[in-house]
Write a protein that holds these residues in place. Sequence first.
Motif, PDB file in Angstrom:
ATOM      1  N   MET A 110      -5.286   8.134  -0.471  1.00  0.00           N
ATOM      2  CA  MET A 110      -3.827   8.046  -0.393  1.00  0.00           C
ATOM      3  C   MET A 110      -3.168   9.390  -0.652  1.00  0.00           C
ATOM      4  N   GLN A 156     -10.273   3.388  -6.283  1.00  0.00           N
ATOM      5  CA  GLN A 156     -10.477   2.856  -4.940  1.00  0.00           C
ATOM      6  C   GLN A 156      -9.475   3.359  -3.900  1.00  0.00           C
ATOM      7  N   TYR A 157      -8.368   3.947  -4.321  1.00  0.00           N
ATOM      8  CA  TYR A 157      -7.333   4.311  -3.357  1.00  0.00           C
ATOM      9  C   TYR A 157      -6.866   5.771  -3.461  1.00  0.00           C
ATOM     10  N   HIS A 190       0.827  -1.207   0.000  1.00  0.00           N
ATOM     11  CA  HIS A 190       0.000   0.000   0.000  1.00  0.00           C
ATOM     12  C   HIS A 190       0.861   1.258   0.000  1.00  0.00           C
ATOM     13  N   LYS A 203       1.068   4.243  -2.928  1.00  0.00           N
ATOM     14  CA  LYS A 203       0.894   5.665  -2.618  1.00  0.00           C
ATOM     15  C   LYS A 203       2.061   6.488  -3.161  1.00  0.00           C
TER      16      LYS A 203
END
Length: 550
Positions: free
Chosen positions: A352, A347-348, A311, A315
């Motif tokens: 992020m 979705q991120y 993750h 980012k």
Amino acid sequence: MSELPSPDEFLSGIEHKPSPRGWMDTPVEIRKGIACHAAKPERLETVGFPNPRDWSCYDEDWKLPENWQEILHKGFKERLDRFRSIKVFMDICVRCGACADKCHFFIGSGDPKNMPVVRAELLRSIYRNDFTTAGKILGLFGKKVKKSYGAREMTLEVLKEWWYYLFQCTECRRCSVFCPYGIDTAEITIFGRELLNLIGLNIDWVAAPVAFCYRTGNHLGIQPHAYKDMMDFFTDEIEDVCGIRVEPLFMKEGADILFITPSGDVFADPGTFTCMGYMMLFHFLQEKYGLEITWSTYASEGGNFGFFTSHEMMKRLNAKMYAEAKRLGVKWILGGECGHMWRVVHQYMDTMNGPADFLEEPVNPITGTKFENARSTKMVHITEFVADLIKHGKLDLDPSRNDHLKVTYHDSCNPSRGMGLLEEPRYVIKNVCNHFYEMPANTIREQTFCCGSGAGLNAGENMELRMQGALPRLNAVKYVHEKHGVNMLSCICAIDRAALSTALEYWLPEVDNCGVHELVANALILPGEKKRTVDLRNEPLPGMEDEDAE
């Protein structure tokens, strides 16, 4: 490819009967053709990842840290506390088997450990042993009792099993569509790969793009001048086809929109034709409507192999997109055809790297349409943008230029299942092509099969695995090829285009593949263009065979 058996031999070798031994009693056998090369130490050093060293998955000694079990245990615990979804997924599976035959790798290989439920059990068994009260109590009565609970200790054999099978998952999420509890096995795979990275276990086809992207801004390590040179080459190709010299904008401060696409579109066939399609579309919009869309050689990669790493790495690699948009002072971001790029964006990205308060809520300046779904991320998918232009009659199109093609559409896993982008690509294709045919309903849209090479598996050394994974998708393409004469498979993902070219060559060489915006460019009538006789691939347009020969 030459080392593979013939397709008929390949199919005859698939065996789906269960093993007489349980999966815990079946030792892992890492073999060539399935496994990928280990990450080179310089890749890990570039991004500051642990335990960089030369190693091979075929060696007995993987050169692990002495306390590797302790590192994995700590990392497991930290992530259970951090990601509630993982803990839920560890606890609620009842092993009903609804997902078992939904994975393209199980269908193509017959290996029970490629059933999503068993792949998850590889990690879940350690969870039961180390992190549940029942596992700790039952462990007092010996391994046999513990095993009956589905728990086992973390050993080197288990670790090798993790590595082998977690890199036989493309994180496509097809299994999650059929899970009655909504367990997302892709999230479990991501979780497992993140643990492996804590002790320096990755594949080079993931680690290399991550290192290149961190250093130069794109997966291929291309410097800005080389990126620009390739685009200049495309302008020559477009001029040969259309008689028009397009002039793409680079790092234009104050431009209306920043465009970001995967580097595979710029440097890998057949994505290069998709890239030329973007260039022709942007030229049309600037000439006719004065819209300025700029490219960037800094944010020269929309894809994100950090998604297959951790993750935090996801980012870090994604940050350049907002940074460049802010530096150039654009209104919003337009994104090209890419799979994992859009899973990350949708979705991120906002949590992020956002909030992107310096950008405007995306509005099409030509039609006035508000892209409500992009209000948070400030980033619009190009098929949404083009579908809107077509709906409002803002593009001049001649679909007959694609009449030599009978087209079907492959829903790339991340844009379809990951963000629900189902209708817009079809709408675009149907307006630029006269011959469009859908594959069977249980192989498209949310239930789409994977290309077999996502999540960093599009390497050359694992070709048998790739052909296993691509088999279900190519079987569906074969159906429409035989029924309707389909000769072109279209999609909106750079990895899919690269992977499907090889898979089609093996399973169905009568069919080619392309991006949606190659089809758009063929049909697009540019202001002042010459009479076209060929498409972007320099193939004669329908009715122009004789003129092209002259």
